[in-house]
Motif scaffolding. Structure first.
Motif, PDB file in Angstrom:
ATOM      1  N   CYS A  97      43.342  50.638  55.960  1.00 53.80           N
ATOM      2  CA  CYS A  97      41.985  50.560  56.000  1.00 53.80           C
ATOM      3  C   CYS A  97      41.425  52.257  56.201  1.00 53.80           C
ATOM      4  N   GLN A  98      42.164  52.695  57.391  1.00 54.57           N
ATOM      5  CA  GLN A  98      41.703  54.099  57.678  1.00 54.57           C
ATOM      6  C   GLN A  98      42.044  54.973  56.654  1.00 54.57           C
ATOM      7  N   LEU A  99      43.388  54.895  56.057  1.00 55.32           N
ATOM      8  CA  LEU A  99      44.001  55.898  54.758  1.00 55.32           C
ATOM      9  C   LEU A  99      42.799  55.526  53.689  1.00 55.32           C
ATOM     10  N   LEU A 100      42.628  54.369  53.234  1.00 57.16           N
ATOM     11  CA  LEU A 100      41.310  54.211  52.259  1.00 57.16           C
ATOM     12  C   LEU A 100      40.208  54.978  52.524  1.00 57.16           C
ATOM     13  N   ALA A 101      39.629  54.898  53.838  1.00 62.12           N
ATOM     14  CA  ALA A 101      38.155  55.379  54.118  1.00 62.12           C
ATOM     15  C   ALA A 101      38.422  56.698  53.967  1.00 62.12           C
ATOM     16  N   ILE A 102      39.256  57.337  54.366  1.00 60.23           N
ATOM     17  CA  ILE A 102      39.716  58.972  54.263  1.00 60.23           C
ATOM     18  C   ILE A 102      39.653  59.480  52.918  1.00 60.23           C
ATOM     19  N   ALA A 103      40.626  58.741  52.234  1.00 59.97           N
ATOM     20  CA  ALA A 103      40.790  59.290  50.902  1.00 59.97           C
ATOM     21  C   ALA A 103      39.748  59.182  49.898  1.00 59.97           C
ATOM     22  N   ALA A 104      38.915  58.303  50.372  1.00 64.51           N
ATOM     23  CA  ALA A 104      37.664  57.967  49.460  1.00 64.51           C
ATOM     24  C   ALA A 104      36.692  59.363  49.560  1.00 64.51           C
ATOM     25  N   GLN A 105      36.899  60.052  50.545  1.00 66.05           N
ATOM     26  CA  GLN A 105      35.956  61.312  50.770  1.00 66.05           C
ATOM     27  C   GLN A 105      36.583  62.344  50.093  1.00 66.05           C
ATOM     28  N   TRP A 106      35.806  62.828  49.053  1.00 67.14           N
ATOM     29  CA  TRP A 106      36.282  64.383  48.377  1.00 67.14           C
ATOM     30  C   TRP A 106      36.326  65.299  49.441  1.00 67.14           C
ATOM     31  N   GLU A 107      35.655  65.498  50.364  1.00 66.76           N
ATOM     32  CA  GLU A 107      36.014  66.705  51.448  1.00 66.76           C
ATOM     33  C   GLU A 107      37.274  66.678  51.799  1.00 66.76           C
ATOM     34  N   ARG A 108      37.721  65.235  52.276  1.00 68.52           N
ATOM     35  CA  ARG A 108      38.892  65.115  52.993  1.00 68.52           C
ATOM     36  C   ARG A 108      40.229  65.473  52.147  1.00 68.52           C
ATOM     37  N   GLN A 132      52.990  65.501  46.438  1.00 66.62           N
ATOM     38  CA  GLN A 132      52.399  65.289  45.213  1.00 66.62           C
ATOM     39  C   GLN A 132      51.766  63.994  45.010  1.00 66.62           C
ATOM     40  N   ALA A 133      52.352  62.834  45.291  1.00 68.11           N
ATOM     41  CA  ALA A 133      52.141  61.457  45.248  1.00 68.11           C
ATOM     42  C   ALA A 133      50.772  61.307  46.167  1.00 68.11           C
ATOM     43  N   LEU A 134      50.996  61.861  47.345  1.00 72.17           N
ATOM     44  CA  LEU A 134      49.813  61.606  48.123  1.00 72.17           C
ATOM     45  C   LEU A 134      48.533  62.228  47.578  1.00 72.17           C
ATOM     46  N   LEU A 135      48.914  63.404  47.248  1.00 71.07           N
ATOM     47  CA  LEU A 135      47.535  63.968  46.639  1.00 71.07           C
ATOM     48  C   LEU A 135      47.168  63.205  45.278  1.00 71.07           C
ATOM     49  N   ALA A 136      47.742  62.888  44.510  1.00 65.76           N
ATOM     50  CA  ALA A 136      47.483  61.977  43.240  1.00 65.76           C
ATOM     51  C   ALA A 136      46.850  60.584  43.898  1.00 65.76           C
ATOM     52  N   GLY A 137      47.620  60.129  44.660  1.00 62.17           N
ATOM     53  CA  GLY A 137      47.156  58.865  45.160  1.00 62.17           C
ATOM     54  C   GLY A 137      45.762  58.598  45.708  1.00 62.17           C
ATOM     55  N   SER A 138      45.464  59.824  46.605  1.00 64.04           N
ATOM     56  CA  SER A 138      44.355  59.883  47.248  1.00 64.04           C
ATOM     57  C   SER A 138      43.147  59.888  46.110  1.00 64.04           C
ATOM     58  N   VAL A 139      43.426  60.854  45.082  1.00 66.07           N
ATOM     59  CA  VAL A 139      42.482  61.121  44.155  1.00 66.07           C
ATOM     60  C   VAL A 139      42.129  59.900  43.367  1.00 66.07           C
ATOM     61  N   ILE A 141      42.351  56.759  44.829  1.00 65.49           N
ATOM     62  CA  ILE A 141      41.511  55.994  45.629  1.00 65.49           C
ATOM     63  C   ILE A 141      40.020  56.437  45.615  1.00 65.49           C
ATOM     64  N   HIS A 142      39.860  57.718  45.470  1.00 63.94           N
ATOM     65  CA  HIS A 142      38.617  58.255  45.636  1.00 63.94           C
ATOM     66  C   HIS A 142      37.757  58.075  44.539  1.00 63.94           C
ATOM     67  N   ASN A 143      38.671  57.773  43.339  1.00 59.93           N
ATOM     68  CA  ASN A 143      37.960  57.792  41.991  1.00 59.93           C
ATOM     69  C   ASN A 143      37.392  56.049  42.020  1.00 59.93           C
ATOM     70  N   LEU A 144      37.732  55.317  42.793  1.00 61.08           N
ATOM     71  CA  LEU A 144      37.384  53.644  42.805  1.00 61.08           C
ATOM     72  C   LEU A 144      35.909  53.605  43.209  1.00 61.08           C
ATOM     73  N   ILE A 145      35.460  54.668  43.913  1.00 65.62           N
ATOM     74  CA  ILE A 145      33.763  54.764  44.109  1.00 65.62           C
ATOM     75  C   ILE A 145      33.021  55.147  42.791  1.00 65.62           C
ATOM     76  N   TRP A 146      33.693  55.569  41.837  1.00 63.85           N
ATOM     77  CA  TRP A 146      32.792  56.014  40.699  1.00 63.85           C
ATOM     78  C   TRP A 146      33.054  55.206  39.444  1.00 63.85           C
ATOM     79  N   THR A 147      31.944  54.838  38.655  1.00 66.38           N
ATOM     80  CA  THR A 147      32.031  54.110  37.654  1.00 66.38           C
ATOM     81  C   THR A 147      32.177  54.907  36.289  1.00 66.38           C
ATOM     82  N   ASP A 148      31.529  56.092  36.140  1.00 66.64           N
ATOM     83  CA  ASP A 148      31.384  56.719  34.990  1.00 66.64           C
ATOM     84  C   ASP A 148      32.061  58.106  34.948  1.00 66.64           C
ATOM     85  N   LYS A 149      32.555  58.630  36.256  1.00 66.72           N
ATOM     86  CA  LYS A 149      33.086  59.680  36.202  1.00 66.72           C
ATOM     87  C   LYS A 149      34.446  59.640  37.139  1.00 66.72           C
TER      88      LYS A 149
END
Length: 201
Positions: A97-108, A132-139, A141-149
């Motif tokens: 849960c902590q990982l998901l919460a942090i990766a969802a934030q673009w600044e992080r 590289q997988a960590l960076l890609a995976g975080s992006v 996760i972050h994209n889950l909060i967007w619907t059209d972007k």
């Protein structure tokens, strides 16, 4: 342990519902002599057909396999884990849960890129597959909060000229890109936020 509990519940259910077994237990309890329990083939067949083997793999773990892999990468990289996540909670669920919460934030994610880029420069190497997988995976996760972007990684084209608007040099030499060390980042609006880290000659 789960299988043991399952069989225990099944045995209790069997003892409550089978009159013959109840009677046999009463006889055994009354008798002081050593006893043997005789089993017949039909009884064995009946028990083996009634008992299903529980599935070992949990569907939710399978669905979260990628995110759990990212958590494992961080567990194996203490320096990065301490920088990006800080102190991890005790349980795997809370850690996820902590990982998901942090990766969802673009600044992080931008902080993660900075850390990985500095590490690559200091070690004079490309990012590892795990980094590289960590960076890609975080992006992702972050994209889950967007619907059209969607934010995205972008790569450099090899054997082309260095362009300061798209690339960041890993060394101060050369104008021709010979290797990509870390993908660049574009935010959900399509703006370049982090240039591709490249090696030049």
């Amino acid at each position: 342990m789960k299988i043991k509990k399952y069989f225990k519940r099944l045995l209790i259910k069997l003892l409550n519902n089978d009159l013959e077994i109840k009677e046999l237990i009463r006889e055994i309890a009354k008798s002081e002599a050593p006893f043997k329990i005789k089993t017949t083939a039909p009884l064995v067949e009946q028990i083996t057909t009634v008992i299903p083997i529980p599935a070992i793999a949990e569907p939710l773990r399978q669905q979260l396999a990628t995110e759990l892999d990212l958590l494992r990468y961080l567990e194996n990289d203490k320096e990065l884990r301490d920088y990006w996540l800080g102190n991890l909670p005790d349980t795997e669920g809370e850690q996820l849960c902590q990982l998901l919460a942090i990766a969802a934030q673009w600044e992080r994610i931008l902080q993660l890129w900075d850390f990985l880029a500095n590490r690559c420069k200091q070690a004079q190497r490309a990012a590892t597959p795990e980094e590289q997988a960590l960076l890609a995976g975080s992006v992702t996760i972050h994209n889950l909060i967007w619907t059209d972007k969607a934010a995205c990684l972008f790569s450099a084209e090899l054997d082309t000229n260095y362009d300061y608007q798209q690339h960041e040099r890993a060394t101060s030499k050369g104008d021709t890109i010979i290797e990509e060390w870390l993908s660049g980042l574009k935010n959900p609006a399509g703006q370049v936020q982090k240039h591709t880290l490249v090696n030049t000659r």
